[in-house]
Structure formats: structure tokens, C-alpha cells
Design an enzyme around this catalytic site. Structure first.
Site, PDB file in Angstrom:
ATOM      1  N   ARG A   1       0.803  -1.217   0.000  1.00  0.00           N
ATOM      2  CA  ARG A   1       0.000   0.000   0.000  1.00  0.00           C
ATOM      3  C   ARG A   1       0.840   1.274   0.000  1.00  0.00           C
ATOM      4  O   ARG A   1       0.496   2.250  -0.665  1.00  0.00           O
ATOM      5  CB  ARG A   1      -0.945  -0.014   1.203  1.00  0.00           C
TER       6      ARG A   1
ATOM      7  N   SER B   1      -4.900  -6.357   9.222  1.00  0.00           N
ATOM      8  CA  SER B   1      -5.556  -5.577  10.286  1.00  0.00           C
ATOM      9  C   SER B   1      -6.604  -6.411  11.011  1.00  0.00           C
ATOM     10  O   SER B   1      -6.630  -6.456  12.253  1.00  0.00           O
ATOM     11  CB  SER B   1      -6.189  -4.308   9.720  1.00  0.00           C
TER      12      SER B   1
END
Length: 650
Positions: A336, A446
Site C-alpha cells: 500500500r 488488520s
């Protein structure tokens, strides 16, 4: 930054082989006998995946749990927004995945700024997380034969991401909330909805409870507890335009920090490369499109700057598939931070697309030709529908337009290997903590880190802290500590109401977001960070001089809630800029323009291979009112299993 005394922090990592460290630590923990567990009260702040998991697991074990959420129901927590999937080193395909590869991918993905031992625990528990969530009702996608299936995510070359179409976080949150409510019904957990943490109760050097405000009645009260688990999520919403829900905030973690818990890596913020671009400066937030879309979508921009032709009129030879060109080994599934930085560079160079020229294309034409519309609908149907509803454009017919947006915070409260902060009795779980992700989080880690912390690490580590406290009394309602905590919290609410200015808190939040995107965003430099620091200080002074809060504190007052959260953002923002300026290197999502090689981040392992954990104190005598002092403490980072190397995805 203060010149005061610094300390070298001890993460309390077990000696020896990291691959066996978690098993050895669990075996050495002190235990609390089943009959004694009801004599301990544990407060859990937050009911997302980390908080719901911790509260449900501790309740199942027999502890007296008090769970707090400012939502009207636990399933409203922001964990529902993580759509793409959850990683696990639970190989289902013959593609070479393993615990060792998971650790290597995660440590390298975080650019060697995570604690390696914690990543081993994350990998080891990941298989158990999937089996547990599957058992409590998460409807994972399956192969034709019934086994759970996986797909790829950014930063890896294997398929380790388990998913439920494009709504993984939502389904995991539903399953975890049901498990929590089962314990509520059984009487082992008492759930406090519409209740916000304002402060911690600290006595005898230990965290011994919470100060909370009932958001409906306005009543401020104290809840003593033998230990507190803070699972209140991240602070990406400090940027105003973020992928987080409007109610997401930093207040619980920041109040804990101001009570003595160190805050690690505050400037490590991830900008998600697959969000919808801002279409109007007055819009309230950005919208997240799952990274999973990059499995089948190809990212590109016009090769010629300023090309305003519709995408269908731009031939292949005049397109720049820049991720495939720059990072051929990972292509559109580059990490990312790398993908966001590359998109930002293309947009700033004049290759942006869309009405505001602030986005890039995510194109599914090749996938439609290869696997067909039905398969894409099966994989991403709800995400395509979300995009159509948000933009009025059909991604089956035209490419999506995406852009980087503030998303996940790798920084959080510093904790040792047992997830206990520098304030004894205060534990941290999920995105509110720091240890797993370093300077950049790999996609689909996450949900995993929240579940590992909540369901497995906290229930194992917490008894070790509680066991010696058996028989200890909690602070009474008439004690000095309780009275002082109530006075502090009430005084802060009164101060917000008393300013009597002309502007609501949203005005200051929006202005803060503009400062941070410009000075402490995808790229940073020393001059911009110094300027942003001064701008934040100035904005904070304006806030306390011109804030207007309508209504009173004796009833439901969402303007007052917002004001308290923005006040905390204005303090945290200064520390973010101070930390970013102090860390004189580039690593992961922390990209200092002064430290790069061929456009890639250049780490400085000789000087900066440590975790920065900050202490914030009030102003020194003679300083300007409202001035803050920041002192950095360091935890050295050592890498035994994954050697330090220059990160490359080419």
C-alpha cells in the site's frame, strides 16, 4: 522536543528462538484459578474485533467484564469497514506459504520497523483465528469441495487471504458481536453502549479503571477495574478526509497517553491506494474500495500528461500501467505505501484523471474478457455496487477512479510483548496498539491482528498481571483518586462549553486535515513538517479561543462530543509532526523526501532501527499556555529471522 531524560524501553521479549517464544511465554504465565476469576473486574474499551473478542473470551473464562462502546450496539464498530479479507499462515494451496514466509512478508512489508517477535505470534495464532471465526459463524468463501478458499493481497506472492466476498470485516464483526452478546446474556459481561471514555483512573502507579460519560444523559462516572483493555481503534480520521467512519477518533488512546502510557510511531500513517477520490472539498469523508479489487483490476494513467480523453478512447499503447512497469514482481498487488506513493507521484506529475484530475484508473476490462462478468460479480459484486451507488458509474462498463486516502495508523500505544503499556494495568489491543505492522501494514493483516490480540493474546497475558492482585481492593467512590479523576473530566467538558466562540468543531477538524495532508501526508520533508507543526499550534490556539459548542453537557450533545475529540486531535497532530520531523529517514509509509534512492524509501538502520515511543507533558513554567513538551523513548529493534535488507518489489 524536550531535552529531558530518555529511557531505553524493554519489550520483554522471551530469549531464544522466536519461533517458539510465544509457546514458552504462555507456559510461563501465572494463572488465575477458575473460582477466583469472578473476583477480578476487567474493563474493555471498544467493541470492534479486538474489543469484542477480548470481552467475550474473558467473559467465557469467568472474569467480571465491563465493556464500553460509544455506539448504540457493539456491531456498529468500525471493524465492519475492512472488506477484503483476513490473512493467515494456514496454507490451503500448494503455493509455498508458511509461518516463516508470513513473518518475512510482514516484517519486510513494514520496512523493518516492527517487533519481530510479535510478528511471529501473529503468524502462529493466525491459523487458530480462522478456525475459531469459522466455528462461530463467519461465512468464509469456499471451494467447490467445501474447504475454505483464499485470494491474494498486496505485498505477498502467495494466496493467504480468507474472505467473505467483499464484506469480510462486516461478517467477522457480526460473528464476534454475537459471541459478545452471548456473554452479556450469560451475565459475565456488562455492556455499556453510548458511553465514551474520558480519562483513566490511575492509583498507586497502576491503571485501576475508567472515567466515562453517558452520551445520552451527560452523566460522568467512574468505573474501577483491576485492569483495562484499550481496543478503541486507530486515529486516521485526524486527517478529516479519511476512509474511517465519521465517529472514529483518537480520544481514548490520547487520554491514556496523557495519563502516562507512551505513544509509539505517531506519524506512521497508511494512505490506502484504493479509495474513492475526493469529489468536492465539502464532502465529509472518503470511501474505501477494497484492496482485493487489485487482484483483477489493473491500475493505469494516460501516458501523456493532461490527456483528457475518456478512458475508452485511450489505446493500450498510450496507457501507463505504472505499477506493472515499476514493480513487475508484484505489479498491481504492490504494498500500500508503495502503491499510494506511486499514484501520488503520477497525479502530481499531471497524469491524474477525473473531473478534478486527482485519481488514477482501476480497470477490469481484461478480467471481464478472461473470467467474465459472473465471476467478477461473485468475487466483488457488493463492491461494484457500492462504487456504482457512490459515483453513478458502472465499473463493468468504465474503469473505477481511485486515489490514496488516509486510512490505517501503524502507530499506537506502546506495549511490551504481553500487550501491556508503559502504564501497569493498561493493556492495548488491535489498531490502538503498534507492534505488528512497523512503517506499513500489509493488506488483510488488520483484521488478523485485532482478532489475535482480542481472542488469544489478551486472555493469555492478562491473568499473569492479575494473579498477584488477588484480594486487592479497588478505589472506592469517595477516595481522593476518584474525586480527582471526576474533577479532571468534568473540568475538561466545562472548558469546552465555556469557550463561547463562533465556529463549530468541524471547522477546526477540516482545517487540521488540510494542514496534515499538506505537511505530514504521503510525502514529508523537514521544511513542511516544521511549517505544519507551527500551523497546528496556531490552530489549537484558535480552537480554544473561538470554539462554539451549542447546548449543554447535561444531555445528548453531539457537538460537545465532536469538540472533545477535535481537542485531542489538535494535540496528537503536533506530536505526529514532531515524530515525523525527528525520524530523519524514510521507511515504509514515512517517506521523507530528503531520504530516497531512485524514488524509493531509503532507511537508515544504523541510526533509526528502533521504535520511537513518546511521552507528552504539559508546558514548562514560563512557556505559552497550551504548549506541550514531548520526550522520546526508544526500544531497539533486532531482527534474527528476517535479515535487514533494502526493500524491493521490482
Amino acid at each position: 522536543m524536550s531535552d529531558g531524560p530518555r529511557t531505553s524501553l524493554d519489550g520483554r521479549v522471551p530469549d531464544g528462538d522466536l519461533a517458539t517464544a510465544w509457546a514458552r511465554r504462555r507456559a510461563a504465565y501465572r494463572l488465575v484459578a477458575p473460582a477466583a476469576r469472578r473476583r477480578f473486574t476487567v474493563a474493555v474499551v471498544g467493541t470492534g474485533l479486538a474489543g469484542a473478542g477480548a470481552a467475550a473470551a474473558l467473559g467465557e473464562l469467568g472474569y467480571a467484564v465491563e465493556a464500553f462502546t460509544y455506539h448504540d450496539a457493539p456491531r456498529r464498530a468500525h471493524s465492519v469497514a475492512a472488506q477484503g479479507g483476513i490473512n493467515a499462515a494456514r496454507p490451503g494451496r500448494v503455493d509455498g506459504d508458511s509461518v516463516a514466509r508470513f513473518v518475512a512478508d510482514t516484517v519486510r512489508g513494514g520496512d523493518f520497523r516492527a517487533r519481530e517477535a510479535d510478528v511471529f505470534r501473529l503468524a502462529e495464532e493466525s491459523a487458530r483465528v480462522i478456525d475459531h471465526l469459522n466455528a462461530i459463524g463467519a461465512p468464509f468463501a469456499r471451494e467447490y469441495g467445501g474447504s475454505l478458499t483464499t485470494r491474494s493481497f498486496g505485498g505477498v506472492q502467495v494466496s493467504r487471504t480468507y474472505y467473505t466476498r467483499g464484506q469480510t470485516g462486516q461478517q467477522l464483526q457480526v460473528a464476534s458481536s454475537q459471541a459478545l452478546l452471548r456473554q452479556v446474556r450469560a451475565g459475565s459481561v456488562r455492556l455499556h453502549t453510548r458511553t465514551e471514555m474520558l480519562d483513566l483512573l490511575v492509583a498507586d502507579g497502576r491503571c485501576q479503571g475508567l472515567v466515562v460519560r453517558d452520551l445520552v444523559s451527560g452523566q460522568i462516572r467512574v468505573h474501577p477495574a483491576h485492569a483495562v483493555v484499550l481496543a478503541s481503534g486507530g486515529y486516521g480520521s485526524i486527517f478529516f478526509h479519511s476512509t474511517l467512519a465519521l465517529a472514529s477518533n483518537a480520544s481514548a488512546a490520547w487520554r491514556a497517553h496523557r495519563s502516562g502510557a507512551l505513544l509509539a510511531y505517531p506519524s506512521f500513517v497508511q494512505f490506502h491506494p484504493t479509495a474513492l477520490p475526493v469529489g468536492d472539498p465539502l464532502q465529509a469523508k472518503t470511501t474505501l474500495m477494497s484492496e482485493s479489487l487489485r487482484n483483477d483490476g489493473r491500475v493505469w494513467v494516460p501516458a501523456r500528461a493532461g490527456d483528457e480523453r475518456p478512458p475508452g478512447q485511450i489505446p493500450e499503447t498510450e496507457r501507463d500501467y505504472y505499477l506493472e512497469r515499476m514493480y513487475p514482481a508484484y505489479g498491481n498487488l504492490s504494498p500500500r505505501d508503495v502503491s499510494s506513493r506511486a499514484a501520488t507521484a503520477r497525479i502530481r506529475a499531471g497524469h491524474g484523471v477525473g473531473p478534478l484530475r486527482n485519481s488514477v484508473y482501476l480497470d477490469f476490462a481484461d478480467a471481464l474478457a478472461t473470467v467474465g462478468r459472473a465471476v467478477l460479480a461473485q468475487r466483488y459484486g457488493n463492491l461494484f455496487e457500492l462504487y456504482r451507488r457512490a459515483t453513478g458509474e458502472d465499473p463493468y462498463e468504465v474503469p473505477m477512479r481511485i486515489a490514496p486516502a488516509a486510512h490505517f495508523t501503524m502507530g499506537g500505544l506502546w506495549s511490551d510483548y504481553d500487550l501491556m503499556t508503559s502504564l501497569p494495568g493498561l493493556f492495548v489491543a488491535g489498531e490502538a496498539g503498534w507492534a505488528y505492522h512497523g512503517a506499513n501494514r500489509l493488506g488483510a493483516n488488520s483484521l488478523l491482528s485485532a482478532c489475535v490480540d482480542g481472542w488469544f493474546t489478551i486472555p493469555s497475558a492478562l491473568p499473569n498481571y492479575l494473579a498477584p492482585l488477588l484480594g486487592s481492593a479497588l478505589p472506592g467512590p469517595d477516595g481522593r483518586v476518584v474525586e480527582a479523576a471526576l474533577a479532571r473530566a468534568s473540568g475538561r467538558v466545562a472548558a469546552l462549553l465555556a469557550v463561547g466562540g463562533t465556529r463549530g468543531p468541524a471547522h477546526f477538524h477540516r482545517a487540521l486535515g488540510e494542514i496534515l495532508y499538506e505537511g505530514c501526508g504521503v510525502t514529508r520533508d523537514a521544511a513542511g513538517l516544521r511549517r505544519a507543526t507551527e500551523q497546528v499550534r496556531s490552530l489549537r490556539a484558535q480552537f480554544w479561543a473561538d470554539l462554539r459548542v451549542t447546548g449543554s453537557g447535561a444531555t445528548l450533545n453531539q457537538v460537545l462530543e465532536k469538540a472533545g475529540r477535535v481537542a485531542d486531535f489538535l494535540e496528537l497532530a503536533e506530536l505526529m509532526c514532531v515524530d515525523a520531523l525527528d525520524r530523519d529517514e524514510s521507511c515504509g509509509a514515512h517517506f521523507r523526501a530528503e531520504h530516497q534512492a531512485a524514488g524509493e524509501a531509503r532507511r537508515d538502520d544504523e541510526r533509526w532501527a528502533f521504535c520511537s515511543a513518546w511521552q507528552t507533558t504539559a508546558e514548562r513554567p514560563g512557556a505559552d499556555p497550551g504548549a506541550l513538551e514531548f520526550t522520546r523513548h526508544d526500544e531497539p529493534l533486532r531482527f534474527a529471522a528476517v535479515p535487514l535488507v533494502t526493500r524491493s518489489y521490482a
